[in-house]
Design an enzyme around this catalytic site. Structure first.
Site, mmCIF file in Angstrom:
data_model
loop_
_atom_site.group_PDB
_atom_site.id
_atom_site.type_symbol
_atom_site.label_atom_id
_atom_site.label_comp_id
_atom_site.label_asym_id
_atom_site.label_seq_id
_atom_site.Cartn_x
_atom_site.Cartn_y
_atom_site.Cartn_z
ATOM 1 N N ASN A 9 11.294 -3.556 12.196
ATOM 2 C CA ASN A 9 11.110 -4.287 10.939
ATOM 3 C C ASN A 9 12.448 -4.270 10.204
ATOM 4 O OD1 ASN A 9 10.442 -5.202 8.403
ATOM 5 N ND2 ASN A 9 9.148 -3.434 7.878
ATOM 6 N N LYS A 11 13.261 -5.743 7.497
ATOM 7 C CA LYS A 11 13.161 -5.855 6.029
ATOM 8 C C LYS A 11 14.161 -6.907 5.524
ATOM 9 C CE LYS A 11 11.314 -1.267 6.035
ATOM 10 N NZ LYS A 11 11.007 -0.042 5.333
ATOM 11 N N HIS A 95 2.351 -4.629 4.784
ATOM 12 C CA HIS A 95 3.335 -3.535 4.768
ATOM 13 C C HIS A 95 3.294 -2.852 3.407
ATOM 14 C CE1 HIS A 95 7.165 -1.432 4.637
ATOM 15 N NE2 HIS A 95 7.077 -1.401 5.950
ATOM 16 N N GLU A 97 5.494 -1.887 1.455
ATOM 17 C CA GLU A 97 6.393 -2.458 0.437
ATOM 18 C C GLU A 97 5.781 -3.718 -0.170
ATOM 19 O OE1 GLU A 97 9.930 -2.381 2.863
ATOM 20 O OE2 GLU A 97 9.847 -0.197 2.758
ATOM 21 N N GLU A 167 1.391 3.763 8.667
ATOM 22 C CA GLU A 167 2.666 4.074 8.038
ATOM 23 C C GLU A 167 2.422 4.844 6.741
ATOM 24 O OE1 GLU A 167 5.938 1.241 9.507
ATOM 25 O OE2 GLU A 167 5.058 0.385 7.703
ATOM 26 N N GLY A 173 11.346 5.357 4.986
ATOM 27 C CA GLY A 173 12.685 5.315 4.416
ATOM 28 C C GLY A 173 13.094 6.610 3.737
ATOM 29 N N SER A 213 10.236 6.571 9.184
ATOM 30 C CA SER A 213 11.367 7.383 9.611
ATOM 31 C C SER A 213 11.367 7.696 11.110
ATOM 32 C CB SER A 213 11.463 8.669 8.786
ATOM 33 O OG SER A 213 11.679 8.346 7.409
HETATM 34 P P1 PGA Z 1 11.617 3.356 8.141
HETATM 35 O O1 PGA Z 1 10.651 2.118 7.776
HETATM 36 O O2 PGA Z 1 11.629 3.473 9.636
HETATM 37 O O3 PGA Z 1 12.960 2.960 7.576
HETATM 38 O O4 PGA Z 1 11.050 4.565 7.485
HETATM 39 C C1 PGA Z 1 9.472 1.892 8.496
HETATM 40 C C2 PGA Z 1 8.749 0.688 7.951
HETATM 41 O O5 PGA Z 1 8.779 0.478 6.724
HETATM 42 O O6 PGA Z 1 8.140 -0.103 8.708
#
Ligand code: PGA
Length: 249
Positions: A9, A11, A95, A97, A167, A173, A213
Site C-alpha cells: 500500500n 499511500k 483502510h 486511515e 491491521e 506506521g 509495520s
Molecule cells: P505500515 O502500514 O506497514 O507502514 O505500518 C500498513 C498499512 O497501513 O497498510
C-alpha cells in the site's frame, strides 16, 4: 491451501515516474516468486502507469479507495469503472486511515464492497482496533462490528471473492508490529466470524493478511503462523528491494 498474498500500500507516495522506476526495479527481483500473489496499490494518478509496467508479469494493481456510485456529482471522487479502465484488479477498502482521518463509516464501506464486486474488482477490506480499544479488551467487539458492517449483506459467493486485512491501528506506521501470536489470535477470531456468517468452507478458504509495520525482518515470523495468509505492507513496500524481500519471505 491458501495461497499467500503480499500487497504493498503506497499511500500518498510516488509520482508516475517514481512508480515506473519502482516497477523496473521490482520486476526482476520477483520474476521467480510463484509462491504468492503480489499486489501493489499506488495512488490514483500512478495507477495506469503502474498497470502498464506490470503487464506480462504476475503483479496486479489495486487502488486505495473508490466511490460506490458509477458516476455523478461527487467532486474529488473516483468510481470503480474508472479504476477498471486504469488497469486495476482490486481495491483496498476501509483502510484505517480512511476510517479515522476521513471518517469513513461501516455503511459506506459496505456500499463500496458491493460496488467493487459488481465491477469485478477484488476488495481488500481492512479492519482493526485502536490502541485504547485493545487496552479496554474491545478488540473482538470492534472486529465483529467492522466485519458485520462490511459483509452482512453479502452472499457466501460474494464473500469468497474478498481479501481481508487485519491491521491493528496501533501497529500502523509506528514500528510497533503485533506479535505473530497477537495477529494470529485476531485472524482466528475473524475466521470464526466468517464461519458463523457464511460457512466453514468459505471461512477456511478466506485469506487474511496482516498489516502494521511489516518489514523484511519480521515477515518470516508472521508468515510462520498458519492463520496469517499474507501481508499488507505500507512503509516497507515503497522501496523495491525491501518489498521484494518481503515477497520472498
Ligand atoms: P505500515 O502500514 O506497514 O507502514 O505500518 C500498513 C498499512 O497501513 O497498510
Amino acid at each position: 491451501m491458501r495461497r499467500p498474498v503480499i500487497a504493498g500500500n503506497w499511500k500518498m507516495y510516488k509520482t508516475q515516474a517514481e512508480a515506473r522506476a519502482f516497477m523496473a526495479k521490482l520486476l526482476p527481483l520477483v520474476a521467480n516468486s510463484q509462491h504468492c500473489e503480489i499486489v501493489v496499490a499506488p495512488p490514483y494518478t500512478a495507477l495506469a502507469a503502474t498497470a502498464e509496467a506490470a503487464k506480462g508479469s504476475t503483479i496486479t494493481v489495486a487502488a486505495q479507495n473508490a466511490h460506490w456510485e458509477k458516476e455523478g456529482a461527487f467532486t474529488g471522487e473516483i468510481s470503480m469503472p474508472m479504476l477498471v479502465e486504469a488497469g486495476c484488479q482490486g481495491v483496498i477498502l476501509g483502510h484505517s486511515e480512511r476510517r479515522h482521518l476521513f471518517h469513513e463509516t461501516n455503511e459506506n464501506i459496505a456500499k463500496k464492497v458491493r460496488a467493487a464486486l459488481d465491477n469485478n474488482l477484488r476488495p481488500i477490506v481492512c479492519v482493526g482496533e485502536l490502541l485504547h480499544e485493545r487496552e479496554s479488551n474491545l478488540t473482538h467487539a470492534i472486529l465483529e462490528k467492522q466485519f458485520e458492517g462490511a459483509f452482512a449483506a453479502l452472499t457466501a459467493d460474494d464473500f469468497s471473492r474478498i481479501l481481508l486485512a487485519y491491521e491493528p491501528v496501533w501497529a500502523i506506521g509506528t514500528g510497533r508490529t503485533a506479535t505473530p501470536e497477537i495477529a494470529a489470535d485476531a485472524h482466528r477470531y475473524l475466521r470464526e466470524l466468517a464461519q458463523k456468517r457464511f460457512s466453514t468452507e468459505k471461512a477456511s478458504a478466506l485469506r487474511i493478511l496482516y498489516g502494521g509495520s511489516v518489514k523484511p525482518d519480521n515477515i518470516k515470523g508472521l508468515m510462520a503462523q498458519v492463520e496469517i495468509d499474507g501481508a499488507l505492507v505500507g512503509g516497507a513496500s515503497l522501496d523495491a528491494q525491501s518489498f521484494a524481500s518481503i515477497v520472498n519471505f
